[in-house]
Scaffold this active site. Structure first.
Site, PDB file in Angstrom:
ATOM      1  N   SER A 125      -9.805  14.625   8.034  1.00 36.38           N
ATOM      2  CA  SER A 125      -8.600  13.336   7.886  1.00 36.38           C
ATOM      3  C   SER A 125      -7.180  13.674   8.389  1.00 36.38           C
ATOM      4  O   SER A 125      -7.143  14.926   8.653  1.00 36.38           O
ATOM      5  CB  SER A 125      -8.501  13.494   6.661  1.00 36.38           C
ATOM      6  OG  SER A 125      -7.096  12.174   6.378  1.00 36.38           O
ATOM      7  N   TYR A 166      -6.119  15.222  -3.011  1.00 36.32           N
ATOM      8  CA  TYR A 166      -6.622  14.848  -1.455  1.00 36.32           C
ATOM      9  C   TYR A 166      -5.689  15.682  -0.834  1.00 36.32           C
ATOM     10  O   TYR A 166      -7.303  16.194   0.719  1.00 36.32           O
ATOM     11  CB  TYR A 166      -6.365  13.163  -1.172  1.00 36.32           C
ATOM     12  CG  TYR A 166      -7.209  12.629   0.048  1.00 36.32           C
ATOM     13  CD1 TYR A 166      -8.692  12.536  -0.042  1.00 36.32           C
ATOM     14  CD2 TYR A 166      -6.642  12.863   1.440  1.00 36.32           C
ATOM     15  CE1 TYR A 166      -9.414  12.634   0.782  1.00 36.32           C
ATOM     16  CE2 TYR A 166      -7.462  12.502   2.017  1.00 36.32           C
ATOM     17  CZ  TYR A 166      -8.771  12.686   2.226  1.00 36.32           C
ATOM     18  OH  TYR A 166      -9.684  12.206   3.515  1.00 36.32           O
TER      19      TYR A 166
END
Length: 339
Positions: free
Chosen positions: A139, A152
């Protein structure tokens, strides 16, 4: 003819489901490791209607022994694993200090140790055979942390460091096994409907938003032509490069805009029961509720699947530039010789 056997963790919904479909479209047989039985049945059907063999195995990727057992079953029923895609994730939205420690730890177990467990299961089978490819779904947030997603962001940073370490070990061993990371931008997936959230409004991906199929095509392109690192979409490129040069400014900027930017007051759809500890019921597919705002592609993602075209264009432009320079130099020499 089958391309071989691919494993996709978290392949029942969101980006993972889109990856399952894209790999099946390109001729892979696909095994899906995830928890929800309804989603597993749907993903298996997606592969089969595309002409591939499929296997769905209910697996919590945070459980190392369960992942190893699933890998054994895949190889027994489908054959040697050639491609392993680590994608499974769960989400916790909220300030760090108000997030329950158990929730933070659970998210880390899935989002980090799930990747460790999958990578171990894949490499322990691939390295002795001297073939195979592991793809880590990364990501932009592996390079730049944002508020409300500490669990996260921390896990994605950890996966990045872990993968870099393992990559150096494979190079040292002169192993032909490949390991790649594909870093994603914000995607329109169902995760924003079933994250565990403390936010007053509906969670949303940070715009600009892309459809999950954009990320899935990039993953399949990397499977076709392995490379170590791939950034999907212009926002990911800007985030990675921006954090290298203006990290301090981004701290202040995200502190101001990062809270409102991750909430959608206009979305009045009820949140689904969160899937942090138990899988959601039903088959949710690939896309979420932000489709009207989502993009279907970008020049950067197009380039990932057209590297040969880009290389040929670069050579052509380079040759044209050299030719132009030569012609200019010749003209100058001619004028001087006449003067």
């Amino acid at each position: 003819m089958s391309r071989g056997v691919a494993v996709v963790t978290g392949g029942t919904a969101g980006l993972g489901r889109a990856i399952v479909r894209e790999l099946a479209d390109r001729g892979w047989d696909v095994a899906v490791l995830a928890r929800g039985e309804d989603g597993l049945a749907g993903a298996v059907s997606d592969v089969q209607i595309r002409g591939g063999r499929a296997l769905g195995i209910s697996t919590d990727v945070a459980d190392r022994e369960a992942v190893e057992s699933a890998a054994d079953r895949v190889e027994t029923e489908l054959g040697p694993i050639e491609l392993w895609v680590n994608d499974a994730m769960v989400g916790v939205f909220g300030d760090f200090l108000t997030t329950e420690p158990a929730d933070f730890e659970r998210a880390t177990q899935v989002n980090y140790f799930g990747f460790v467990n999958g990578t171990r299961a894949a490499l322990s089978r691939m390295v002795p055979r001297e073939r195979g490819h592991v793809i880590q779904i990364g990501s932009a947030l592996a390079h730049r942390g944002i508020p409300l997603q500490a669990a996260y962001c921390g896990a994605k940073h950890a996966v990045k460091g872990f993968t870099e370490s393992v990559t150096t070990e494979l190079i040292h061993a002169k192993s032909p096994v490949r390991i790649s990371t594909v870093d994603m931008p914000a995607l329109n997936t169902i995760q924003f409907n079933w994250v565990k959230s403390q936010l007053p409004h509906h969670p949303q991906p940070v715009p600009p938003i892309y459809q999950p199929e954009v990320g899935a095509k990039a993953v399949a392109d990397v499977a076709d032509h392995p490379r170590r690192r791939t950034w999907v979409g212009e926002p990911t490129i800007k985030t990675v490069l921006g954090n290298r040069f203006v990290a301090g400014w981004l701290d202040t900027y995200l502190a101001k805009v990062g809270y409102d930017g991750q909430q959608a007051p206009e979305k009045v759809e009820a949140m689904l029961p969160n899937n942090l500890y138990e899988p959601a019921t039903g088959d949710k597919g690939a896309r979420g509720i932000f489709g009207s705002d989502a993009r279907n592609g970008s020049p950067a993602t197009w380039a990932i699947g057209h590297r040969k075209t880009m290389a040929a264009a670069a050579v052509t432009l380079g040759a044209a530039a050299v030719g132009g320079a030569a012609m200019a130099a010749t003209a100058v020499v001619t004028r001087l010789s006449r003067s």
